[in-house]
Design an enzyme around this catalytic site. Structure first.
Site, PDB file in Angstrom:
ATOM      1  N   CYS A  37     -11.863 -18.453  -3.216  1.00 25.95           N
ATOM      2  CA  CYS A  37     -11.261 -17.133  -3.474  1.00 25.95           C
ATOM      3  C   CYS A  37     -11.269 -16.757  -4.958  1.00 25.95           C
ATOM      4  O   CYS A  37     -11.018 -15.603  -5.301  1.00 25.95           O
ATOM      5  CB  CYS A  37      -9.847 -17.082  -2.926  1.00 25.95           C
ATOM      6  SG  CYS A  37      -9.774 -17.492  -1.175  1.00 25.95           S
TER       7      CYS A  37
ATOM      8  N   HIS B  41      -6.141 -11.712  -6.416  1.00 26.11           N
ATOM      9  CA  HIS B  41      -6.748 -12.049  -5.125  1.00 26.11           C
ATOM     10  C   HIS B  41      -5.771 -11.666  -4.010  1.00 26.11           C
ATOM     11  O   HIS B  41      -4.572 -11.913  -4.109  1.00 26.11           O
ATOM     12  CB  HIS B  41      -7.057 -13.547  -5.087  1.00 26.11           C
ATOM     13  CG  HIS B  41      -7.383 -14.037  -3.722  1.00 26.11           C
ATOM     14  ND1 HIS B  41      -8.342 -13.440  -2.944  1.00 26.11           N
ATOM     15  CD2 HIS B  41      -6.850 -15.051  -2.980  1.00 26.11           C
ATOM     16  CE1 HIS B  41      -8.390 -14.073  -1.779  1.00 26.11           C
ATOM     17  NE2 HIS B  41      -7.506 -15.051  -1.786  1.00 26.11           N
TER      18      HIS B  41
ATOM     19  N   ASN C  47      -7.279 -11.395   3.993  1.00 28.00           N
ATOM     20  CA  ASN C  47      -7.828 -12.183   2.886  1.00 28.00           C
ATOM     21  C   ASN C  47      -9.350 -12.310   3.078  1.00 28.00           C
ATOM     22  O   ASN C  47      -9.793 -12.974   4.007  1.00 28.00           O
ATOM     23  CB  ASN C  47      -7.152 -13.562   2.904  1.00 28.00           C
ATOM     24  CG  ASN C  47      -7.630 -14.474   1.796  1.00 28.00           C
ATOM     25  OD1 ASN C  47      -8.638 -14.206   1.137  1.00 28.00           O
ATOM     26  ND2 ASN C  47      -6.919 -15.574   1.598  1.00 28.00           N
TER      27      ASN C  47
HETATM   28  O1  UT7 Z   1      -6.814 -17.463  -0.467  1.00 28.96           O
HETATM   29  C1  UT7 Z   1      -5.813 -18.416  -0.643  1.00 28.96           C
HETATM   30  C2  UT7 Z   1      -5.483 -18.960   0.693  1.00 28.96           C
HETATM   31  N1  UT7 Z   1      -4.285 -18.695   1.325  1.00 28.96           N
HETATM   32  C3  UT7 Z   1      -3.097 -18.305   0.868  1.00 28.96           C
HETATM   33  O2  UT7 Z   1      -2.875 -17.944  -0.235  1.00 28.96           O
HETATM   34  C4  UT7 Z   1      -1.982 -18.406   1.848  1.00 28.96           C
HETATM   35  C5  UT7 Z   1      -0.732 -18.967   1.225  1.00 28.96           C
HETATM   36  N2  UT7 Z   1       0.308 -19.204   2.195  1.00 28.96           N
HETATM   37  C6  UT7 Z   1       0.891 -18.213   2.920  1.00 28.96           C
HETATM   38  O3  UT7 Z   1       0.545 -17.055   2.772  1.00 28.96           O
HETATM   39  C7  UT7 Z   1       2.022 -18.584   3.859  1.00 28.96           C
HETATM   40  O4  UT7 Z   1       2.413 -19.929   3.631  1.00 28.96           O
HETATM   41  C8  UT7 Z   1       1.616 -18.411   5.342  1.00 28.96           C
HETATM   42  C9  UT7 Z   1       1.514 -16.932   5.672  1.00 28.96           C
HETATM   43  C10 UT7 Z   1       0.328 -19.125   5.647  1.00 28.96           C
HETATM   44  C11 UT7 Z   1       2.714 -19.000   6.258  1.00 28.96           C
HETATM   45  O5  UT7 Z   1       3.968 -18.407   5.970  1.00 28.96           O
HETATM   46  P1  UT7 Z   1       5.275 -19.334   5.849  1.00 28.96           P
HETATM   47  O6  UT7 Z   1       6.391 -18.421   5.598  1.00 28.96           O
HETATM   48  O7  UT7 Z   1       4.967 -20.377   4.797  1.00 28.96           O
HETATM   49  O8  UT7 Z   1       5.371 -19.940   7.300  1.00 28.96           O
HETATM   50  P2  UT7 Z   1       5.320 -21.476   7.758  1.00 28.96           P
HETATM   51  O9  UT7 Z   1       3.965 -22.042   7.568  1.00 28.96           O
HETATM   52  O10 UT7 Z   1       6.483 -22.204   7.130  1.00 28.96           O
HETATM   53  O11 UT7 Z   1       5.616 -21.347   9.298  1.00 28.96           O
HETATM   54  C12 UT7 Z   1       6.870 -20.858   9.765  1.00 28.96           C
HETATM   55  C13 UT7 Z   1       6.851 -20.845  11.286  1.00 28.96           C
HETATM   56  C14 UT7 Z   1       6.379 -22.152  11.904  1.00 28.96           C
HETATM   57  O12 UT7 Z   1       7.150 -22.358  13.070  1.00 28.96           O
HETATM   58  P3  UT7 Z   1       8.380 -23.395  13.075  1.00 28.96           P
HETATM   59  O13 UT7 Z   1       7.784 -24.731  12.677  1.00 28.96           O
HETATM   60  O14 UT7 Z   1       9.334 -22.871  12.045  1.00 28.96           O
HETATM   61  O15 UT7 Z   1       8.864 -23.333  14.469  1.00 28.96           O
HETATM   62  C15 UT7 Z   1       4.952 -21.871  12.307  1.00 28.96           C
HETATM   63  O16 UT7 Z   1       4.525 -22.644  13.393  1.00 28.96           O
HETATM   64  O17 UT7 Z   1       5.930 -19.839  11.733  1.00 28.96           O
HETATM   65  C16 UT7 Z   1       5.020 -20.422  12.688  1.00 28.96           C
HETATM   66  N3  UT7 Z   1       3.740 -19.719  12.588  1.00 28.96           N
HETATM   67  C17 UT7 Z   1       3.482 -18.611  13.285  1.00 28.96           C
HETATM   68  N4  UT7 Z   1       4.192 -17.897  14.161  1.00 28.96           N
HETATM   69  C18 UT7 Z   1       3.635 -16.801  14.686  1.00 28.96           C
HETATM   70  C19 UT7 Z   1       2.677 -20.033  11.810  1.00 28.96           C
HETATM   71  N5  UT7 Z   1       1.706 -19.124  11.998  1.00 28.96           N
HETATM   72  C20 UT7 Z   1       2.177 -18.223  12.895  1.00 28.96           C
HETATM   73  C21 UT7 Z   1       1.644 -17.059  13.474  1.00 28.96           C
HETATM   74  N6  UT7 Z   1       2.407 -16.371  14.353  1.00 28.96           N
HETATM   75  N7  UT7 Z   1       0.423 -16.586  13.166  1.00 28.96           N
END
Ligand code: UT7
Length: 318
Positions: A112, A245, A275
């Site tokens: 990225c 980005h 993204n």
């Molecule tokens: O180009 C660079 C690459 N990427 C990035 O910069 C991404 C950086 N990270 C992020 O943007 C965020 O960390 C994410 C959007 C990927 C995730 O958000 P988060 O607030 O950190 O969520 P999390 O990973 O802590 O997940 C929270 C909950 C989990 O459930 P439990 O364990 O709390 O029951 C996940 O299983 O959300 C769940 N979850 C979803 N639920 C519905 C994860 N993905 C999804 C989804 N839909 N798509």
């Protein structure tokens, strides 16, 4: 001798997929995706569309905007992590599509941050007098490397391409450019599959520790932005537009807040494009140039961060 951006262009595949449509395929919801990322929709390439095809559309538009012919282009760089082939490079395929002859052409793989890396390299070619015009493109089809059963990653990405034409100038266009990498963080964002004996071995899909990436991104986007500003003795208040980005609207807002840049001066496309990795910065730049927000003479801070880990920034005067 300096280099300046004299034309921008971009291209998004026609197929728009909304969060609601994704929710019919994986266990997710429009509400979760919007509130955690700001993403509402993404464009996905058709099965036969490759990065070099998206790149060619974006590059044509940038060359038309710049008023340059294929004969004038003396360097082609494509930033991509989703090349058409292992080789030849996507840049060589793009060069052929555009009818550019003999210029050097190569890909940059910095995920990225790829566009910021490619822009810095092209700036150095132009400033050294190696060429008078360079074509710099970010082009990706991340939809090909996503595990469509992994809701934690498949909802985050889209496909697209963005391009700029750089030209030699006696006035500075790119005031400062800073690049960094730290390979010790390779494991938090990777697509670790390998080709061996005619087969993909290992995991061929993008894998990510989202929270680790989030924290890393917010820290280094602040640091590298300040580093680029310090090189040109500028303050955040001197920046007309911040284009980080586009990965997550919460990362964009946190970065602007840390840098002390008003949110109204941040170009945001992640809501519509998701993204698009190396394509996200030139896509956002082109959008804001074409809708009239970015005007000649304005100062833009471009910031990339991605797998590797890699990160970088460029302070650009349009
Ligand atoms: O180009 C660079 C690459 N990427 C990035 O910069 C991404 C950086 N990270 C992020 O943007 C965020 O960390 C994410 C959007 C990927 C995730 O958000 P988060 O607030 O950190 O969520 P999390 O990973 O802590 O997940 C929270 C909950 C989990 O459930 P439990 O364990 O709390 O029951 C996940 O299983 O959300 C769940 N979850 C979803 N639920 C519905 C994860 N993905 C999804 C989804 N839909 N798509």
């Amino acid at each position: 001798m300096y280099s300046r951006i004299i034309g921008t262009g971009s291209y998004l595949p026609a197929n728009v997929v909304t969060n609601a449509e994704l929710a019919t395929r994986v266990d997710t919801s429009d509400e979760w995706i919007r509130s955690r990322t700001g993403i509402c929709q993404r464009h996905l390439a058709a099965p036969d569309q490759t990065s070099s095809m998206l790149a060619a559309e974006a590059a044509q538009r940038a060359m038309t905007a710049a008023g340059v012919t294929p004969e004038q282009i003396g360097l082609v760089i494509v930033a991509t992590s989703t090349p058409d082939f292992i080789f030849p490079s996507t840049a060589c395929l793009l060069q052929a599509r555009l009818g550019i002859k003999r210029s050097p052409a190569f890909d940059v793989q910095a995920v990225c941050s790829g566009f910021v890396y490619a822009l810095d390299i092209a700036d150095k070619f132009v400033r050294s007098g190696s060429c008078s015009h360079a074509l710099v493109v970010g082009a990706e089809v991340f939809s090909r490397i996503l595990d469509w059963n992994d809701r934690g990653t498949c909802v985050l990405f889209g496909d697209g391409a963005g391009a700029v034409v750089l030209a030699a100038s006696d006035k500075p266009g790119i005031h400062a450019s800073v690049l960094h990498a730290d390979g010790s963080h390779a494991g938090i964002l990777s697509t670790p599959g390998q080709i061996r004996g005619g087969k993909v071995t290992g995991d061929p899909f993008l894998r990510m520790d989202g929270q680790a990436v989030f924290k890393f991104a917010v820290r280094v986007l602040d640091e590298v932005g300040r580093e680029a500003l310090a090189i040109c003795n500028m303050r955040p208040a001197d920046v007309d537009w911040l284009i980080p980005h586009q990965a997550n609207v919460r990362i964009l807002e946190a970065t602007a807040k840390k840098l002390g840049i008003d949110p109204s001066h941040v170009v945001i496309t992640v809501d519509r494009h998701a993204n698009t990795s190396a394509a996200s910065i030139p896509l956002a730049l082109d959008l804001a140039v074409r809708d009239g927000r970015i005007k000649p003479g304005q100062k833009i801070l471009l910031e990339g961060v991605g797998g590797g880990f890699t990160w970088g920034a460029a302070l650009v005067e349009m």
